[in-house]
Design an enzyme around this catalytic site. Structure first.
Site, PDB file in Angstrom:
ATOM      1  N   CYS A   1     -34.827 -22.986 -14.240  1.00 49.38           N
ATOM      2  CA  CYS A   1     -33.341 -23.505 -14.462  1.00 49.38           C
ATOM      3  C   CYS A   1     -33.345 -24.666 -15.559  1.00 49.38           C
ATOM      4  O   CYS A   1     -32.605 -25.525 -15.206  1.00 49.38           O
ATOM      5  CB  CYS A   1     -32.413 -23.814 -12.915  1.00 49.38           C
ATOM      6  SG  CYS A   1     -33.167 -25.090 -12.135  1.00 49.38           S
TER       7      CYS A   1
ATOM      8  N   ALA B   1     -39.569 -19.251  -3.306  1.00 46.46           N
ATOM      9  CA  ALA B   1     -38.265 -18.760  -2.699  1.00 46.46           C
ATOM     10  C   ALA B   1     -37.216 -19.610  -2.462  1.00 46.46           C
ATOM     11  O   ALA B   1     -36.361 -19.463  -2.606  1.00 46.46           O
ATOM     12  CB  ALA B   1     -38.611 -17.827  -1.591  1.00 46.46           C
TER      13      ALA B   1
ATOM     14  N   GLY C   1     -33.972 -18.843  -0.610  1.00 47.38           N
ATOM     15  CA  GLY C   1     -33.865 -17.077  -0.790  1.00 47.38           C
ATOM     16  C   GLY C   1     -32.704 -16.430  -1.342  1.00 47.38           C
ATOM     17  O   GLY C   1     -32.479 -15.574  -1.309  1.00 47.38           O
ATOM     18  N   GLY C   2     -31.902 -17.335  -2.327  1.00 50.71           N
ATOM     19  CA  GLY C   2     -31.045 -16.807  -3.057  1.00 50.71           C
ATOM     20  C   GLY C   2     -31.167 -15.512  -4.011  1.00 50.71           C
ATOM     21  O   GLY C   2     -30.901 -14.562  -4.001  1.00 50.71           O
TER      22      GLY C   2
END
Length: 434
Positions: A349, A226, A229-230
């Site tokens: 990403c 996490a 936490g975005g």
């Protein structure tokens, strides 16, 4: 580059609070330009036999940028208050050699021309082929400022109206249902909705990863990596504050920052859980208990190079050779949490197939209880993805950070069969990263 540039810049400005906002913007623009042209500036200095120093890099960029005359550049180095020392003879000589040149040169090798570290060049060529120049050119442009509206506390129309009242041009995101794209850089302190938890800063691609998790109100969900936490915030809001979301991470400091964001956002369905490692005993105790598990795996970050231009040249954390087994171990361990007919979402990403499609293929070969759920079944509105089955976003094609996400479903019949045969789902410990 031993530290992330945003940390260095933040410390620089904290120590110089007298610098006005407009000047801060100009300084940031200059720093970003130097980072985006890092390899090519080094190439030019080497070509002319000059020492690779910050001052020489700045001088070379001012010359190659083409927006200032030679006299204007020399006047910047006046030696007056806050200005750099006057140019010396050999520095004026460098200016003369670069006069009329541009940052590009046909003799540059690909890794210099594309501003790409050597370790990533061949994997990116395999991924993009003839499209690589376009993709790498997009990495050298400004990353957009995207916001995500928290539907628990606000509406997108309300947020757009508040931005308009501040004179900030903005529009609803093309793809993310709660997204807003702002077309002007501004001081974030001006926008009260950021402080109240009504709005969060989040790239549109990151919002779409949370979308494909497709968590429903009342479900039990784990965000296994996490961080701060975005994506947890987006998932919990997607669930209308109902059900249970557990935000896990091996770094407790990140979870503490996340907990404050959760409170500010008015989300009460989130619990934080600090794990000692990806094979923490908590995972085994909660085997087969969750409807959705997101693994936003640690990765090379190649998809964020446009937003973080220094990241491609930093060597913090494990290299690719260590990341791949680490990702595999994390994915295998997190898979144990998924209940029959539940879904596992693997995301990065990264733009590299080794961390994305190939990682998923290896997992499926080792875990026959799982199958791919095609993107068209999860989120048919995202049919613009570069891959038919997975979410695959790139800066050039989608104007987002580069993101990958695969949705994998555990088949109930296979789970029963595995349990009957006593097949172990324990992962192989990948060992410590470098």
């Amino acid at each position: 580059m031993a530290r992330p540039v945003d940390a260095v810049v933040s410390a620089f400005f904290r120590a110089r609070r007298y610098i006005e906002e407009a000047d801060r913007g100009r300084i940031l623009d200059l720093i970003t330009a130097l980072l985006r042209h890092h390899a090519r500036l080094g190439w030019w200095l080497a070509k002319h036999g000059r020492e690779d120093t910050p001052r020489n890099r700045l001088l070379a960029w001012l010359a190659l940028d083409g927006t200032r005359t030679r006299d204007q550049i020399q006047n910047l180095f006046s030696g007056k208050q806050f200005a750099p020392a006057p140019l010396r003879d050999h520095e004026r000589g460098l200016l003369g050699k670069l006069q009329g040149c541009t940052i590009e040169h046909p003799a540059m090798p690909d890794e210099v021309r594309f501003e790409c570290p050597e370790w990533a060049l061949e994997p990116l060529k395999r991924r993009f082929g003839a499209a690589l120049p376009r993709e790498m050119a997009a990495m050298l442009t400004d990353a957009p400022l995207d916001l995500r509206v928290n539907p628990i506390k606000a509406t997108r129309d309300g947020a757009l109206a508040a931005l308009k009242a501040l004179g900030l041009p903005a529009e609803a995101s093309r793809m993310a249902p709660y997204g807003i794209r702002v077309h002007q850089r501004f001081s974030l302190s001006r926008f009260a909705m950021l402080k109240s938890g009504e709005v969060e800063i989040q790239d549109e691609g990151s919002q779409l990863v949370a979308r494909v998790v497709d968590a429903r109100p009342g479900e039990r969900v784990v965000d296994f990596c996490a961080g701060a936490g975005g994506k947890t915030l987006a998932i919990a809001a997607q669930m209308a504050n109902k059900g249970h979301v557990i935000a896990c991470d091996v770094m407790e400091s990140r979870l503490k920052r996340g907990a404050e964001r959760f409170r500010r956002a008015g989300l009460h369905n989130i619990e934080t859980r600090h794990l000692a490692s990806e094979t923490d005993k908590w995972v085994k105790r909660h085997k087969g208990s969750y409807d959705r598990v997101l693994v936003d795996a640690p990765c090379s970050g190649t998809g964020t190079w446009r937003r973080n231009p220094d990241a491609r040249w930093r060597t913090l954390g494990p290299g690719l050779s260590n990341l791949l087994p680490l990702q595999a171990g994390i994915l295998a361990s997190a898979a144990r949490l998924v209940k029959p007919a539940g879904r596992l979402v693997y995301a990065t990403c990264s733009l590299l197939a080794e961390e994305n499609e190939e990682q998923v293929a290896a997992f499926l070969a080792a875990h026959p209880a799982f199958r791919v759920v095609p993107l068209r079944e999860v989120a048919p509105e995202l049919n613009f993805s570069a891959h038919p089955d997975y979410l695959a976003l790139t800066p050039a094609r989608h104007d987002t950070d580069g993101f990958f996400a695969a949705v994998l479903q555990r088949e109930a019949a296979q789970v029963v069969e595995e349990m009957a045969e006593g097949v172990s789902a324990e992962p192989i410990d990948p060992g410590p990263g470098q």
